[in-house]
Design an enzyme around this catalytic site. Structure first.
Site, PDB file in Angstrom:
ATOM      1  N   SER A   1       0.842  -1.189   0.000  1.00  0.00           N
ATOM      2  CA  SER A   1       0.000   0.000   0.000  1.00  0.00           C
ATOM      3  C   SER A   1       0.886   1.251   0.000  1.00  0.00           C
ATOM      4  CB  SER A   1      -0.946  -0.034   1.210  1.00  0.00           C
ATOM      5  OG  SER A   1      -1.928   0.963   1.130  1.00  0.00           O
TER       6      SER A   1
ATOM      7  N   ASP B   1      -8.888  -6.099  -4.852  1.00  0.00           N
ATOM      8  CA  ASP B   1      -8.455  -4.820  -4.281  1.00  0.00           C
ATOM      9  C   ASP B   1      -8.993  -3.697  -5.158  1.00  0.00           C
ATOM     10  OD1 ASP B   1      -7.184  -2.592  -3.273  1.00  0.00           O
ATOM     11  OD2 ASP B   1      -5.147  -3.405  -3.427  1.00  0.00           O
TER      12      ASP B   1
ATOM     13  N   HIS C   1      -8.199  -4.913  -0.400  1.00  0.00           N
ATOM     14  CA  HIS C   1      -6.886  -4.290  -0.209  1.00  0.00           C
ATOM     15  C   HIS C   1      -6.122  -4.903   0.960  1.00  0.00           C
ATOM     16  CE1 HIS C   1      -3.861  -1.228  -0.649  1.00  0.00           C
ATOM     17  NE2 HIS C   1      -4.046  -0.780   0.586  1.00  0.00           N
TER      18      HIS C   1
END
Length: 424
Positions: free
Chosen positions: A173, A342, A375
């Site tokens: 991320s 995601d 995610h």
């Protein structure tokens, strides 16, 4: 000059980490607080005259200092990557399933550094720290930071340890953005760049999510323009709502449907609705719980700062939107991993990075994992995902001749090898 001292760990585990240390844990870890007294110029034009970084390390730095791996954290995580916090054995590192003896990032072979970014609230200098010019918390006066600012601070940390070149810089991320920035900003200092569940820039939708979250905080009456410390209060309501918004984006629609569906929390007799505005559905209860928990340990000014750093990240901004040209300085080999569900940073964003790297002739490995968790999948156990990462680190170990566990500790350098930027 840099000075290391032990500090209590302040980084609670995010919701997606396991409840207990994985087998093969690095065990109990005590962080260090490392002080830097050389001013750090920032992208905004401001500078920090001095600052401290909270750090944990795992494994042994070999004599040649070639086996170091930097792990960069995401929005609400910290330097506490693996193991059990010395001051709280229930506080398990946020990537404990990834980092440790015999794990994909094997601390029997690699020396792993976890660092809490500047501006965070888990030990490194940030808005809640004392501003030496005033004797009071920085609050809203703390400088706005960028991903590139973090990389320059991390480069000084590498100097502190006497590390000229990382075997790998890795992150998921926002951590993946930092890894990508390392490859561009300090190309000669990164052998391998591992970017997981990330993106080369935020979409308008993602910036929108961040703005709504920030407005929830800023419009909380307890925010006091960011100087709520002086009022002995915390904008908990706004911070809680901000976390609720973020948490929705971390989960996939299918995952939320499986976890909660339309299950009612405490239905009236016969399953009837209660016709009110309090919690009616299980998903509402879950989000409220996550928001309230988050508001008890995270700093609101830090949330503003980190989400804005996310917004600003766009390495191709200086090359007319040409990502390949932005990545041209990179000398590293790359591993990119994305997850099918995601929708925050979808696979297409990783494929965009892959295409740009291939255009430059950069060595790149890409894996798209079919996983239902959205995610947050990058934090969770997935045999296929972990096999990809493990296999890549096996390759790095072979390149470095690390077939056997590292032997002989190399002490950290007492002085930084350089004062500015990324020069070793």
């Amino acid at each position: 000059m840099t000075t290391p001292v032990p500090v209590p760990n302040g980084g609670p585990a995010p919701a997606a980490v396991p409840a207990a240390a994985e087998p093969g844990s690095v065990g109990i870890v005590t962080p260090q607080l490392i002080r830097f007294d050389t001013p750090l110029p920032l992208a905004s034009g401001q500078s920090l005259q001095s600052y401290e970084l909270a750090v944990e390390t795992y494994g042994t730095l070999n004599a040649g200092r070639t086996n170091a791996v930097l792990v960069c954290h995401a929005l609400n995580a910290s330097h506490h990557v693996a193991g059990l916090a010395a001051d709280d054995p229930n506080d398990v590192g946020w990537w404990d399933n990834m980092v440790g003896p015999g794990k994909p990032l094997d601390t029997n072979r690699f020396f792993v550094i976890g660092v809490n970014n500047l501006g965070s609230c888990f030990g490194s200098t940030g808005p809640a720290s004392i501003n030496p010019a005033t004797g009071h918390p920085w609050g809203a006066a703390f400088p706005v930071l960028t991903v590139e600012d973090w990389v320059h601070a991390q480069a000084r940390l590498a100097d502190h340890f006497g590390i000229e070149r990382f075997a790998a810089v890795m992150g998921g991320s926002l951590g993946g953005m930092q890894a990508l920035s390392w490859a561009i900003t300090c190309p000669e200092r990164v052998a391998h760049c591992i970017v997981i569940a990330s993106t080369p820039r935020l979409s308008a939708q993602n910036i929108g999510f961040n703005e709504v979250a920030r407005r929830a905080i800023i419009t909380d009456p307890d925010f006091h323009g960011g100087d709520y410390y002086a009022h002995n209060t915390v904008p908990r309501r706004g911070l809680s709502v901000a976390r609720m918004i973020g948490h929705i984006t971390y989960l996939s629609d299918d995952d939320m449907a499986e976890k909660f569906g339309r299950t009612q929390r405490e239905p009236a007799e016969g399953g009837a609705y209660r016709y009110g505005y309090d919690v009616e559905f299980e998903v509402e209860s879950y989000l409220r719980y996550q928001g309230e928990k988050f508001s008890r340990y995270f700093d609101a000014n830090t949330y503003l700062l980190i989400t804005r750093a996310l917004d600003y990240f766009d390495p191709a901004r200086g090359t007319g939107g040409d990502l390949a040209r932005a990545l041209k300085p990179a000398q590293a080999d790359f591993l990119l991993v994305s997850f099918s569900t995601d929708w925050r940073f979808p696979p297409e964003r990783s494929r965009e990075i892959v295409r740009a790297l291939l255009k430059n002739g950069s060595p790149v490995t890409y894996a798209e994992i079919d996983a239902p968790h959205g995610h947050d999948a990058f934090l969770l156990d997935d045999a296929r995902y972990h096999a990809v990462v493990r296999g890549y680190y096996e390759r790095i170990a072979r390149e470095l001749g690390l077939d056997e566990p590292a032997a002989g500790a190399a002490p950290a350098a007492a002085e930084p090898a350089c004062a500015e930027g990324c020069a070793a």
